[in-house]
Design an enzyme around this catalytic site. Structure first.
Site, PDB file in Angstrom:
ATOM      1  N   TYR A  89      -2.780  -6.641  16.842  1.00 16.88           N
ATOM      2  CA  TYR A  89      -3.074  -5.796  15.677  1.00 16.88           C
ATOM      3  C   TYR A  89      -4.273  -4.895  15.957  1.00 16.88           C
ATOM      4  CZ  TYR A  89      -3.452  -4.613  10.709  1.00 16.88           C
ATOM      5  OH  TYR A  89      -3.488  -3.942   9.509  1.00 16.88           O
ATOM      6  N   ARG A  98       1.237 -13.921   4.671  1.00 11.41           N
ATOM      7  CA  ARG A  98       0.387 -14.548   5.694  1.00 11.41           C
ATOM      8  C   ARG A  98      -0.322 -15.766   5.108  1.00 11.41           C
ATOM      9  NH1 ARG A  98      -0.185  -9.244   7.010  1.00 11.41           N
ATOM     10  NH2 ARG A  98      -2.171  -8.799   6.005  1.00 11.41           N
ATOM     11  N   ILE A 152       0.835  -1.214   0.000  1.00 12.01           N
ATOM     12  CA  ILE A 152       0.000   0.000   0.000  1.00 12.01           C
ATOM     13  C   ILE A 152       0.867   1.259   0.000  1.00 12.01           C
ATOM     14  CG2 ILE A 152      -1.772   1.264   1.276  1.00 12.01           C
ATOM     15  CD1 ILE A 152      -2.593  -1.534   2.503  1.00 12.01           C
TER      16      ILE A 152
HETATM   17  P1  NAD Z   1       3.680  -4.866   2.982  1.00  5.15           P
HETATM   18  O1  NAD Z   1       4.408  -5.896   3.727  1.00  5.15           O
HETATM   19  O2  NAD Z   1       3.222  -5.236   1.618  1.00  5.15           O
HETATM   20  O3  NAD Z   1       4.621  -3.585   2.997  1.00  5.15           O
HETATM   21  C1  NAD Z   1       5.128  -3.171   4.224  1.00  5.15           C
HETATM   22  C2  NAD Z   1       6.350  -2.314   4.010  1.00  5.15           C
HETATM   23  O4  NAD Z   1       6.736  -1.856   5.310  1.00  5.15           O
HETATM   24  C3  NAD Z   1       7.554  -3.056   3.436  1.00  5.15           C
HETATM   25  O5  NAD Z   1       8.073  -2.335   2.333  1.00  5.15           O
HETATM   26  C4  NAD Z   1       8.533  -3.078   4.600  1.00  5.15           C
HETATM   27  O6  NAD Z   1       9.896  -3.033   4.194  1.00  5.15           O
HETATM   28  C5  NAD Z   1       8.135  -1.830   5.366  1.00  5.15           C
HETATM   29  N1  NAD Z   1       8.564  -1.821   6.763  1.00  5.15           N
HETATM   30  C6  NAD Z   1       8.549  -2.858   7.621  1.00  5.15           C
HETATM   31  N2  NAD Z   1       9.088  -2.471   8.800  1.00  5.15           N
HETATM   32  C7  NAD Z   1       9.418  -1.158   8.667  1.00  5.15           C
HETATM   33  C8  NAD Z   1      10.023  -0.208   9.524  1.00  5.15           C
HETATM   34  N3  NAD Z   1      10.397  -0.541  10.763  1.00  5.15           N
HETATM   35  N4  NAD Z   1      10.235   1.041   9.063  1.00  5.15           N
HETATM   36  C9  NAD Z   1       9.873   1.376   7.801  1.00  5.15           C
HETATM   37  N5  NAD Z   1       9.310   0.517   6.931  1.00  5.15           N
HETATM   38  C10 NAD Z   1       9.091  -0.739   7.370  1.00  5.15           C
HETATM   39  O7  NAD Z   1       2.420  -4.364   3.861  1.00  5.15           O
HETATM   40  P2  NAD Z   1       0.972  -3.789   3.460  1.00  5.15           P
HETATM   41  O8  NAD Z   1       0.034  -4.940   3.449  1.00  5.15           O
HETATM   42  O9  NAD Z   1       1.069  -2.898   2.289  1.00  5.15           O
HETATM   43  O10 NAD Z   1       0.626  -2.954   4.776  1.00  5.15           O
HETATM   44  C11 NAD Z   1       0.982  -1.594   4.903  1.00  5.15           C
HETATM   45  C12 NAD Z   1       0.143  -1.009   6.026  1.00  5.15           C
HETATM   46  O11 NAD Z   1      -1.231  -1.194   5.742  1.00  5.15           O
HETATM   47  C13 NAD Z   1       0.381  -1.628   7.399  1.00  5.15           C
HETATM   48  O12 NAD Z   1       0.306  -0.635   8.399  1.00  5.15           O
HETATM   49  C14 NAD Z   1      -0.794  -2.575   7.550  1.00  5.15           C
HETATM   50  O13 NAD Z   1      -1.125  -2.852   8.887  1.00  5.15           O
HETATM   51  C15 NAD Z   1      -1.873  -1.783   6.853  1.00  5.15           C
HETATM   52  N6  NAD Z   1      -3.030  -2.577   6.401  1.00  5.15           N
HETATM   53  C16 NAD Z   1      -2.835  -3.603   5.537  1.00  5.15           C
HETATM   54  C17 NAD Z   1      -3.945  -4.362   5.140  1.00  5.15           C
HETATM   55  C18 NAD Z   1      -3.807  -5.524   4.196  1.00  5.15           C
HETATM   56  O14 NAD Z   1      -4.765  -6.325   4.115  1.00  5.15           O
HETATM   57  N7  NAD Z   1      -2.702  -5.664   3.467  1.00  5.15           N
HETATM   58  C19 NAD Z   1      -5.207  -4.043   5.648  1.00  5.15           C
HETATM   59  C20 NAD Z   1      -5.350  -2.985   6.517  1.00  5.15           C
HETATM   60  C21 NAD Z   1      -4.246  -2.247   6.891  1.00  5.15           C
END
Ligand code: NAD
Length: 248
Positions: free
Chosen positions: A150, A191, A17
């Site tokens: 979470y 996951r 995202i």
């Molecule tokens: P993703 O794993 O696809 O991307 C996560 C990114 O975060 C990666 O590029 C990783 O390198 C980076 N990251 C990890 N630890 C870090 C740190 N300490 N400092 C800086 N960057 C860091 O994840 P995603 O699914 O795109 O999720 C992004 C956000 O969206 C998260 O906060 C997640 O909780 C939220 N979210 C995701 C979903 C979903 O279904 N995918 C739903 C609701 C909310």
């Protein structure tokens, strides 16, 4: 919807995202600082018009403060970084809890604390500035199984968001939280693949979405751009659900 003339920082912009949001903000005309803890993931952003990259671990308070000193003039901040801990409270040891707390909420407190002074200066000179904090539908919006750490930390994101919004509403600094449903990202695929039965796990994730499909990152990015733009100038302190009807 335009972000022309705005400078926006996105955390966790290496993939998923965050990456899609950084690209969408740049496409809408913003100058974007795409940051991530993983330098390799950021290489695909280099050369993209409007985007500069910085390595930033959002759990590193000294690195946050240094970046805020380097970039004092942001108009928008998207705190996207976060992690899913899978388990009920019975599987939540102190180390896992501390990790979730640190990455999902303490990092946002520190990012906001470091960047709010600059955002306030821009809000005063330009008439608006905006913070967007990544929460989730799994928060105070709705309970989900195996999401204790979470859900608790993402609910805290909403509390933080409303508090910041209340403190600075009269100074034209807005703050909102984004609450997505289940989004197809590398984290979600991880996951699914880690489940004992990945095929069933994917079916289960889809089944909890009443539209019968996962969200794509493109389902979210228009809302990200909107909430960072002046098109949302009367929206603050809100948890904005983009969940495909999951919380109807
Ligand atoms: P993703 O794993 O696809 O991307 C996560 C990114 O975060 C990666 O590029 C990783 O390198 C980076 N990251 C990890 N630890 C870090 C740190 N300490 N400092 C800086 N960057 C860091 O994840 P995603 O699914 O795109 O999720 C992004 C956000 O969206 C998260 O906060 C997640 O909780 C939220 N979210 C995701 C979903 C979903 O279904 N995918 C739903 C609701 C909310």
């Amino acid at each position: 919807m335009t972000l022309r003339g705005k400078t926006i920082l996105v955390t966790a912009a290496g993939q998923g995202i965050g990456a899609a949001s950084a690209l969408a903000c740049a496409k809408a005309g913003a100058k974007v600082y795409a940051t991530d803890v993983n330098a390799d993931l950021l290489t695909k952003m280099s050369g993209v018009e409007g985007i500069e990259t910085r390595v930033l671990d959002v759990t590193d308070v000294a690195a946050i403060d240094a970046l805020a000193a380097e970039l004092p003039d942001l108009d928008g901040l998207f705190n996207c970084a976060g992690v899913v801990h899978h388990g009920s409270i019975l599987e939540l040891d102190d180390a896992a809890w501390e990790f979730s707390l640190n990455l999902n909420i303490t990092s946002m407190v520190r990012m906001c604390r470091a960047f709010v002074p600059g955002l306030l200066r821009r809000a005063e000179s330009e008439g608006s500035a905006s913070i967007l904090n990544m929460s989730s539908m799994a928060s105070s919006e709705k309970g989900f199984v195996q999401r204790t750490a979470y859900g608790a930390t993402k609910a805290a994101v909403i509390g933080l968001t409303k508090a910041i919004a209340a403190d600075f509403v009269a100074q034209n600094l807005r703050c909102n939280a984004l609450c997505p449903g289940t989004v197809d990202t590398p984290a979600l695929q991880g996951r699914i693949n880690a489940a004992p039965d990945p095929v069933q796990a994917e079916k289960d994730f889809i089944a909890r979405q009443p539209m019968g499909r996962l969200a794509t990152v493109d389902d979210l990015t228009p809302t990200v751009v909107h909430l960072l733009s002046d098109g949302s100038s009367f929206i603050t302190g809100q948890s904005v659900l983009v969940d495909g009807g999951c919380t109807i």
